[in-house]
Design an enzyme around this catalytic site. Structure first.
Site, PDB file in Angstrom:
ATOM      1  NE  ARG A   1      46.469  12.225 -13.446  1.00 54.22           N
ATOM      2  CZ  ARG A   1      47.344  11.597 -12.787  1.00 54.22           C
ATOM      3  NH1 ARG A   1      47.500  10.356 -12.740  1.00 54.22           N
ATOM      4  NH2 ARG A   1      48.525  12.277 -12.310  1.00 54.22           N
TER       5      ARG A   1
ATOM      6  CB  SER B   1      44.091  18.328 -14.981  1.00 58.43           C
ATOM      7  OG  SER B   1      45.000  18.744 -14.101  1.00 58.43           O
TER       8      SER B   1
ATOM      9  CD  GLU C   1      43.041  14.653 -15.926  1.00 60.38           C
ATOM     10  OE1 GLU C   1      43.283  14.716 -14.620  1.00 60.38           O
ATOM     11  OE2 GLU C   1      44.228  14.861 -16.626  1.00 60.38           O
TER      12      GLU C   1
END
Length: 260
Positions: free
Chosen positions: A143, A185, A255
């Site tokens: 990520r 998220s 995130e």
């Protein structure tokens, strides 16, 4: 030709928070180091007071073409458009794009995906103002990437064999996520654990400040019930970080990308 347009982040961003701003629409490759690319603002939390200069890629970078077992995709192309293309042309490996919102530029920058499926698994190279850069010369991890310039195009390896059953599986996995306004998220999963589990364990699943809440459906989704504010969202983010650190000695990393 580049141009400008006015957007209201409260309507434009997926979390429905922010102010009205004039942004640059880029249709020519160049050096825009003073600008922050926002794509479709699917994982952004922007303060109405933010002074940053924002930009999006324009129609010049919305394309898909194939050549020599490679697929060249402009970074203004939406994930949905690319998924449809791979299905129609029997191309494998990108089924995980199902219900993964955003443009390719943003998906590449954050190495987006679902669990172990991530976009960098299938990338050949990217194109920046300095030309093409092979994947092996890029710094990327779960990520995250260390790409600090605009990505105009992404090049994928082409394999045949689109799997409808894989797409159905990914769609089903995402159907467990809240359908309300959110930025996806909120936190990255710490190594060997899940941010949602930690947030729930510290008593914040379903916890609400104003119109912002850690969703009852999935605790790692910060959802907006309608009139959530930037301050409400930051309060919840900081509270989760603090409680998880106190109880588990784990530093949660966002995130969501935050612009004050």
């Amino acid at each position: 030709m580049n141009s400008t347009k006015v957007i209201d982040f409260k309507r434009y961003s997926s979390i429905h928070i922010g102010g009205v701003k004039e942004i640059l629409v880029i249709n020519e490759i160049g050096d825009y180091k003073d600008f922050q690319i926002i794509g479709r603002a699917n994982n952004l939390l922007v303060s109405p007071k933010c002074e940053k200069k924002f930009a999006i890629l324009g129609e010049a970078f919305d394309y898909i073409k194939e050549e020599n077992d490679l697929i060249y995709v402009g970074c203004a192309t939406s994930s949905g458009k690319l998924l449809t293309y791979t299905r129609k042309n029997d191309i494998a490996n990108l089924e995980f794009l199902a219900k993964l919102p955003g443009n390719l530029g943003g998906l590449v920058k954050m190495n987006a995906g679902l669990k172990q499926w991530e976009i960098f698994n299938y990338i050949h190279s990217i194109k920046t103002k300095d030309g093409y850069i092979l994947k092996e010369n890029l710094d990327f991890s779960y990520r995250e990437t260390k790409i600090d310039t605009i990505v105009y195009e992404v090049v994928f390896h082409k394999e045949s064999g689109f799997s409808q059953s894989k797409q159905n599986e990914f769609t089903k996995m995402r159907d467990n996520q809240p359908q309300m306004a959110s930025a996806g998220s909120c936190f990255k999963n710490p190594k060997g654990d899940f941010a949602g589990r930690l947030i729930e364990a510290v008593g914040l699943k379903g916890y609400r400040v104003g119109d912002m809440e850690f969703s009852n459906t999935h605790a790692n989704f910060l959802v907006n019930h309608g009139n959530g504010t930037f301050e409400d969202a930051i309060t919840l983010i900081n509270l989760a970080k603090q409680r998880v650190k106190e109880q588990f000695k784990i530093e949660l990393e966002t995130e969501i990308i935050i612009f004050n």
